[in-house]
Scaffold this motif. Structure first.
Motif, PDB file in Angstrom:
ATOM      1  N   GLN A 201      15.364 -38.339  -1.484  1.00  0.00           N
ATOM      2  CA  GLN A 201      14.452 -38.554  -2.539  1.00  0.00           C
ATOM      3  C   GLN A 201      13.046 -38.355  -2.322  1.00  0.00           C
ATOM      4  OE1 GLN A 201      16.451 -42.122  -3.734  1.00  0.00           O
ATOM      5  NE2 GLN A 201      16.649 -41.208  -5.843  1.00  0.00           N
ATOM      6  N   ILE A 202      12.752 -38.934  -0.900  1.00  0.00           N
ATOM      7  CA  ILE A 202      11.236 -39.002  -0.723  1.00  0.00           C
ATOM      8  C   ILE A 202      10.955 -37.541  -0.114  1.00  0.00           C
ATOM      9  CG2 ILE A 202       9.761 -40.100   1.040  1.00  0.00           C
ATOM     10  CD1 ILE A 202      11.314 -42.457   1.011  1.00  0.00           C
ATOM     11  N   GLU A 203      11.786 -37.022   0.536  1.00  0.00           N
ATOM     12  CA  GLU A 203      11.586 -35.629   1.015  1.00  0.00           C
ATOM     13  C   GLU A 203      11.354 -34.645  -0.085  1.00  0.00           C
ATOM     14  OE1 GLU A 203      13.227 -35.613   5.583  1.00  0.00           O
ATOM     15  OE2 GLU A 203      14.456 -34.954   3.836  1.00  0.00           O
ATOM     16  N   ALA A 204      12.248 -34.778  -1.217  1.00  0.00           N
ATOM     17  CA  ALA A 204      12.024 -33.686  -2.436  1.00  0.00           C
ATOM     18  C   ALA A 204      10.557 -34.107  -2.878  1.00  0.00           C
ATOM     19  CB  ALA A 204      13.204 -34.104  -3.329  1.00  0.00           C
ATOM     20  N   ALA A 205      10.137 -35.186  -2.872  1.00  0.00           N
ATOM     21  CA  ALA A 205       8.802 -35.516  -3.718  1.00  0.00           C
ATOM     22  C   ALA A 205       7.783 -34.980  -2.777  1.00  0.00           C
ATOM     23  CB  ALA A 205       8.643 -36.748  -3.871  1.00  0.00           C
TER      24      ALA A 205
END
Length: 326
Positions: A201-205
């Protein structure tokens, strides 16, 4: 002193205390925090004294919005802004370069600062009321003695500190473990502490991969090897080992917190761990506190699964168990 966090008069009273340099305990969606105005080093020193926390172990500064966050930073890097846009208000802390004249004590003397915008309505109401009285942000580690189990209910806080501490009761925390911490102060983005947000999720953001931690990473809250520990000894065991040990003679005061293993032999000190990672995170600290209160001397806990959604729970349990390793 427990006050109803939904009462505007209680919010105003707490805001006045913060403005005067006093401590206030407040609910967030993650855990309850022990707060002081972050722009007052003398007020922040009271947090370290009350918790018994080393003064070089940095605190997270809670702010109402990105504009307030910018007051504490020399800049808000692009990667930090992406994360803030994606997850604020919410359970994510970004570490950014610190403005030299701001929050030196809260930062543990470092040239970086951890910033978070909480989602809990009581926390947000308090931050807004405090800002109206000149408080730019609130430094707030978990409201417990240093190294012990974080509080997720107001009564947990009240049991840890003197009766004159003002505690805003905002109910049970919805997330239950501390925020994910991402260091954005050195060009890339590094996950220093997992929470309920997954790395994916963090990498997607971010729009790019997280970098691996290195020796140059700034110190961050809740990242000591031994932390989050109840009074009872914690043992982390895989399901096979836990099953084998439960078949033998059991030690006095044994409690078990397990997801798949039948722990009925320990009777009233057995607790079922949810199969869902978010539910397990939400109840984790409350269960550890409950078992302590029930007289557990040793807690055997089944290792969480390896999925990334369990990283936050696994991190907290590993650190809790490390406090008892020889």
């Amino acid at each position: 002193m427990l006050l109803n966090g939904a009462d505007p008069l209680a919010i105003e009273q707490a805001a006045r205390r913060l403005a005067a340099g006093e401590l206030v305990a407040l609910p967030t969606e993650t855990v309850y925090g022990l707060g002081a105005r972050a722009d007052d080093d003398a007020a922040v020193a009271k947090i370290f004294a009350a918790k018994g926390r080393p003064a070089d172990h940095p605190l997270i500064v809670h702010v109402l919005d990105a504009a307030d966050a910018a007051r504490f930073a020399t800049e808000l890097p692009a990667l930090a802004l992406r994360l803030m846009n994606a997850f604020w208000p919410g359970p994510l802390t970004v570490i950014v370069p610190r403005a030299p004249a701001m929050a030196g004590a809260a930062a543990g003397g470092q040239n970086s600062i951890g910033l978070r915008c909480p989602a809990h309505p009581v926390a947000r109401a308090l931050l807004a009321a405090a800002r109206a009285q000149g408080v730019l942000g609130v430094a707030a580690p978990s409201a417990n003695r240093f190294g012990r189990v974080s509080p997720t209910r107001a009564e947990h806080v009240a049991s840890e500190f003197d009766a004159d501490l003002l505690v805003l009761d905002g109910g049970e925390c919805a997330v239950g473990i501390e925020s994910s911490i991402v260091d954005c102060s050195r060009g890339g983005a590094v996950l220093l502490r997992p929470g309920v947000l997954t790395a994916a999720q963090i990498e997607a953001a971010l729009g790019q991969p997280l970098q691996a931690p290195d020796a140059q990473a700034p110190r961050a809250s809740g990242t000591l090897a031994a932390h989050y520990a109840p009074r009872a000894t914690v043992r982390l065991l895989d399901a096979t080992t836990l099953t084998e040990r439960l078949a033998r003679q059991l030690p006095l005061g044994l409690a078990v917190y397990s997801r798949t293993v039948d722990a009925s032999r320990v009777g009233g000190l057995a607790r079922p761990m949810p199969a869902d990672a978010l539910a397990a995170a939400q109840q984790l600290f409350a269960v550890l506190r409950e078992l302590d209160k029930a007289g557990a001397q040793e807690i055997w806990i089944e290792l969480p699964p390896q999925g990334s959604e369990w990283d936050g729970v696994r991190d907290r349990l590993t650190r809790a168990a490390a406090a008892f390793e020889a």
